[in-house]
Scaffold this motif. Structure first.
Motif, PDB file in Angstrom:
ATOM      1  N   GLN A  34       0.837  -1.309  -0.026  1.00  0.00           N
ATOM      2  CA  GLN A  34       0.028  -0.092   0.187  1.00  0.00           C
ATOM      3  C   GLN A  34       0.697   1.356  -0.047  1.00  0.00           C
ATOM      4  O   GLN A  34       0.265   2.296  -0.609  1.00  0.00           O
ATOM      5  CB  GLN A  34      -0.988   0.048   1.321  1.00  0.00           C
ATOM      6  N   PHE A  35       2.227   1.308   0.627  1.00  0.00           N
ATOM      7  CA  PHE A  35       2.864   2.514   0.610  1.00  0.00           C
ATOM      8  C   PHE A  35       4.391   2.007  -0.047  1.00  0.00           C
ATOM      9  O   PHE A  35       5.250   2.128   1.019  1.00  0.00           O
ATOM     10  CB  PHE A  35       2.951   3.002   2.015  1.00  0.00           C
ATOM     11  N   PRO A  36       4.517   1.780  -1.152  1.00  0.00           N
ATOM     12  CA  PRO A  36       5.941   1.148  -1.578  1.00  0.00           C
ATOM     13  C   PRO A  36       6.948   2.302  -1.312  1.00  0.00           C
ATOM     14  O   PRO A  36       8.053   1.952  -1.274  1.00  0.00           O
ATOM     15  CB  PRO A  36       5.469   0.844  -3.161  1.00  0.00           C
ATOM     16  N   GLN A  37       6.763   3.507  -1.307  1.00  0.00           N
ATOM     17  CA  GLN A  37       7.712   4.585  -1.087  1.00  0.00           C
ATOM     18  C   GLN A  37       8.249   4.458   0.338  1.00  0.00           C
ATOM     19  O   GLN A  37       9.533   4.925   0.578  1.00  0.00           O
ATOM     20  CB  GLN A  37       7.034   5.844  -1.132  1.00  0.00           C
ATOM     21  N   TRP A  38       7.618   3.727   1.218  1.00  0.00           N
ATOM     22  CA  TRP A  38       8.403   3.446   2.692  1.00  0.00           C
ATOM     23  C   TRP A  38       8.818   1.893   2.688  1.00  0.00           C
ATOM     24  O   TRP A  38       9.206   1.504   3.913  1.00  0.00           O
ATOM     25  CB  TRP A  38       7.130   3.673   3.622  1.00  0.00           C
ATOM     26  N   ALA A  39       8.497   0.913   1.929  1.00  0.00           N
ATOM     27  CA  ALA A  39       8.828  -0.156   1.706  1.00  0.00           C
ATOM     28  C   ALA A  39      10.186  -0.606   2.254  1.00  0.00           C
ATOM     29  O   ALA A  39      10.652  -1.727   2.805  1.00  0.00           O
ATOM     30  CB  ALA A  39       8.534  -0.923   0.618  1.00  0.00           C
ATOM     31  N   ASP A  40      11.364   0.232   2.061  1.00  0.00           N
ATOM     32  CA  ASP A  40      12.497  -0.032   2.338  1.00  0.00           C
ATOM     33  C   ASP A  40      12.961   0.418   3.843  1.00  0.00           C
ATOM     34  O   ASP A  40      13.997   0.088   4.255  1.00  0.00           O
ATOM     35  CB  ASP A  40      13.639   0.549   1.490  1.00  0.00           C
ATOM     36  N   LEU A  41      12.095   0.970   4.492  1.00  0.00           N
ATOM     37  CA  LEU A  41      12.205   1.460   5.772  1.00  0.00           C
ATOM     38  C   LEU A  41      12.198   0.387   6.807  1.00  0.00           C
ATOM     39  O   LEU A  41      11.388  -0.753   6.546  1.00  0.00           O
ATOM     40  CB  LEU A  41      11.276   2.439   6.162  1.00  0.00           C
ATOM     41  N   PRO A  42      13.041   0.306   7.842  1.00  0.00           N
ATOM     42  CA  PRO A  42      13.037  -0.879   8.931  1.00  0.00           C
ATOM     43  C   PRO A  42      11.573  -0.644   9.725  1.00  0.00           C
ATOM     44  O   PRO A  42      11.149   0.349   9.760  1.00  0.00           O
ATOM     45  CB  PRO A  42      14.043  -0.661   9.878  1.00  0.00           C
ATOM     46  N   ILE A  43      11.022  -2.158   9.903  1.00  0.00           N
ATOM     47  CA  ILE A  43       9.873  -2.042  10.799  1.00  0.00           C
ATOM     48  C   ILE A  43      10.123  -2.748  12.058  1.00  0.00           C
ATOM     49  O   ILE A  43      10.659  -3.872  12.061  1.00  0.00           O
ATOM     50  CB  ILE A  43       8.621  -2.702  10.003  1.00  0.00           C
ATOM     51  N   ARG A  44       9.763  -2.216  13.351  1.00  0.00           N
ATOM     52  CA  ARG A  44       9.926  -3.095  14.238  1.00  0.00           C
ATOM     53  C   ARG A  44       8.787  -2.814  15.127  1.00  0.00           C
ATOM     54  O   ARG A  44       8.318  -1.782  15.382  1.00  0.00           O
ATOM     55  CB  ARG A  44      11.249  -2.875  15.023  1.00  0.00           C
ATOM     56  N   PRO A  45       8.438  -3.631  16.406  1.00  0.00           N
ATOM     57  CA  PRO A  45       7.540  -3.476  17.245  1.00  0.00           C
ATOM     58  C   PRO A  45       7.844  -2.402  18.272  1.00  0.00           C
ATOM     59  O   PRO A  45       8.812  -2.412  18.671  1.00  0.00           O
ATOM     60  CB  PRO A  45       7.027  -4.713  17.928  1.00  0.00           C
ATOM     61  N   GLY A  83      10.774   3.069  10.156  1.00  0.00           N
ATOM     62  CA  GLY A  83      11.796   3.980  10.282  1.00  0.00           C
ATOM     63  C   GLY A  83      11.964   4.729  11.548  1.00  0.00           C
ATOM     64  O   GLY A  83      11.662   4.060  12.499  1.00  0.00           O
ATOM     65  N   ASP A  84      12.728   5.837  11.469  1.00  0.00           N
ATOM     66  CA  ASP A  84      12.859   6.620  12.505  1.00  0.00           C
ATOM     67  C   ASP A  84      11.777   7.468  13.012  1.00  0.00           C
ATOM     68  O   ASP A  84      11.636   8.290  14.352  1.00  0.00           O
ATOM     69  CB  ASP A  84      14.327   7.206  12.520  1.00  0.00           C
ATOM     70  N   ASP A  85      10.945   8.051  11.942  1.00  0.00           N
ATOM     71  CA  ASP A  85       9.982   9.118  12.421  1.00  0.00           C
ATOM     72  C   ASP A  85       8.412   8.789  12.156  1.00  0.00           C
ATOM     73  O   ASP A  85       7.782   9.521  12.100  1.00  0.00           O
ATOM     74  CB  ASP A  85      10.406  10.513  11.438  1.00  0.00           C
ATOM     75  N   MET A  86       8.344   7.506  12.111  1.00  0.00           N
ATOM     76  CA  MET A  86       6.786   7.175  11.658  1.00  0.00           C
ATOM     77  C   MET A  86       6.624   6.083  12.444  1.00  0.00           C
ATOM     78  O   MET A  86       7.376   5.253  12.933  1.00  0.00           O
ATOM     79  CB  MET A  86       6.487   6.935  10.113  1.00  0.00           C
ATOM     80  N   SER A  87       5.441   5.745  12.613  1.00  0.00           N
ATOM     81  CA  SER A  87       4.633   4.582  13.361  1.00  0.00           C
ATOM     82  C   SER A  87       3.356   3.922  12.433  1.00  0.00           C
ATOM     83  O   SER A  87       2.947   4.709  11.710  1.00  0.00           O
ATOM     84  CB  SER A  87       4.227   4.667  14.628  1.00  0.00           C
ATOM     85  N   VAL A  88       3.265   2.739  12.471  1.00  0.00           N
ATOM     86  CA  VAL A  88       2.169   2.008  11.855  1.00  0.00           C
ATOM     87  C   VAL A  88       1.357   1.466  12.739  1.00  0.00           C
ATOM     88  O   VAL A  88       1.900   0.754  13.762  1.00  0.00           O
ATOM     89  CB  VAL A  88       2.742   0.901  10.992  1.00  0.00           C
ATOM     90  N   ARG A  89       0.104   1.839  12.812  1.00  0.00           N
ATOM     91  CA  ARG A  89      -0.896   1.284  13.883  1.00  0.00           C
ATOM     92  C   ARG A  89      -2.032   0.634  13.392  1.00  0.00           C
ATOM     93  O   ARG A  89      -2.615   1.061  12.410  1.00  0.00           O
ATOM     94  CB  ARG A  89      -1.300   2.457  14.931  1.00  0.00           C
ATOM     95  N   LEU A  90      -2.371  -0.586  13.776  1.00  0.00           N
ATOM     96  CA  LEU A  90      -3.596  -1.521  13.107  1.00  0.00           C
ATOM     97  C   LEU A  90      -4.376  -1.592  14.399  1.00  0.00           C
ATOM     98  O   LEU A  90      -4.051  -2.209  15.365  1.00  0.00           O
ATOM     99  CB  LEU A  90      -2.945  -2.596  12.594  1.00  0.00           C
ATOM    100  N   PRO A  91      -5.638  -1.513  14.297  1.00  0.00           N
ATOM    101  CA  PRO A  91      -6.612  -1.813  15.440  1.00  0.00           C
ATOM    102  C   PRO A  91      -6.486  -3.063  15.322  1.00  0.00           C
ATOM    103  O   PRO A  91      -6.538  -4.022  14.589  1.00  0.00           O
ATOM    104  CB  PRO A  91      -7.918  -1.317  14.596  1.00  0.00           C
ATOM    105  N   SER A 129       2.058   7.757  11.330  1.00  0.00           N
ATOM    106  CA  SER A 129       1.851   9.133  11.846  1.00  0.00           C
ATOM    107  C   SER A 129       3.336   9.437  12.353  1.00  0.00           C
ATOM    108  O   SER A 129       4.110   8.514  12.474  1.00  0.00           O
ATOM    109  CB  SER A 129       0.813   9.008  13.078  1.00  0.00           C
ATOM    110  N   LEU A 130       3.665  10.768  12.427  1.00  0.00           N
ATOM    111  CA  LEU A 130       4.863  11.054  12.966  1.00  0.00           C
ATOM    112  C   LEU A 130       5.069  10.675  14.250  1.00  0.00           C
ATOM    113  O   LEU A 130       4.111  10.815  15.145  1.00  0.00           O
ATOM    114  CB  LEU A 130       5.124  12.563  12.781  1.00  0.00           C
ATOM    115  N   ALA A 131       6.117  10.237  14.645  1.00  0.00           N
ATOM    116  CA  ALA A 131       6.224   9.831  16.117  1.00  0.00           C
ATOM    117  C   ALA A 131       7.891   9.599  16.449  1.00  0.00           C
ATOM    118  O   ALA A 131       8.690   9.513  15.514  1.00  0.00           O
ATOM    119  CB  ALA A 131       5.480   8.254  16.091  1.00  0.00           C
ATOM    120  N   PRO A 132       8.216   9.726  17.719  1.00  0.00           N
ATOM    121  CA  PRO A 132       9.259   9.459  17.982  1.00  0.00           C
ATOM    122  C   PRO A 132      10.038   8.192  17.576  1.00  0.00           C
ATOM    123  O   PRO A 132       9.323   7.254  17.398  1.00  0.00           O
ATOM    124  CB  PRO A 132       9.359   9.577  19.669  1.00  0.00           C
TER     125      PRO A 132
END
Length: 125
Positions: free
Chosen positions: A21-32, A46-54, A102-105
């Protein structure tokens, strides 16, 4: 939706959703995140965003409210709050969960660690 019908919300699932859905961010690392919530499963992107899923169908109803209100409230609040960047669509077996970015620490933080935040936490208790 029962838990048997809902796939586990994992890092691998989030990686697939982002790639799709967001291929422009596909190379960024993802961690819980270290301390997740009850309503959502949250991951750093990455360092500046978060992904939240209900985590359940009834929590998905909050998505539109947050998309509408957070940007309006942010300038008037004494603390930094996430600002929605994009909203995803259901996918990968999640019929009601929407990806929210969203932007997040970039690292887990104690919301009461900063002096101004400590005052907020004390006032909220």
């Amino acid at each position: 939706m029962s838990s048997a019908e809902t796939p586990e919300i994992s890092t691998a699932l989030v990686e697939q959703l982002i790639s799709e859905q967001f291929p422009q961010w596909a190379d960024l690392p993802i961690r819980p995140v270290e301390f997740g919530g009850w309503d959502n499963r949250t991951f750093h992107l990455g360092d500046d965003m978060s992904v939240r899923l209900p985590s359940a169908a009834h929590y998905a109803l909050q998505v539109e409210k947050e998309q509408h209100w957070l940007p309006r409230l942010a300038p008037h609040l004494p603390l930094r709050i996430p600002v929605p960047l994009a909203i995803g669509r259901p996918g990968m077996g999640l019929s009601v969960a929407l990806v929210r970015l969203s932007l997040a620490p970039g690292r887990d933080r104690d919301p009461c660690a900063h002096r101004r935040s400590r005052q907020f936490c004390d006032d909220a208790r």
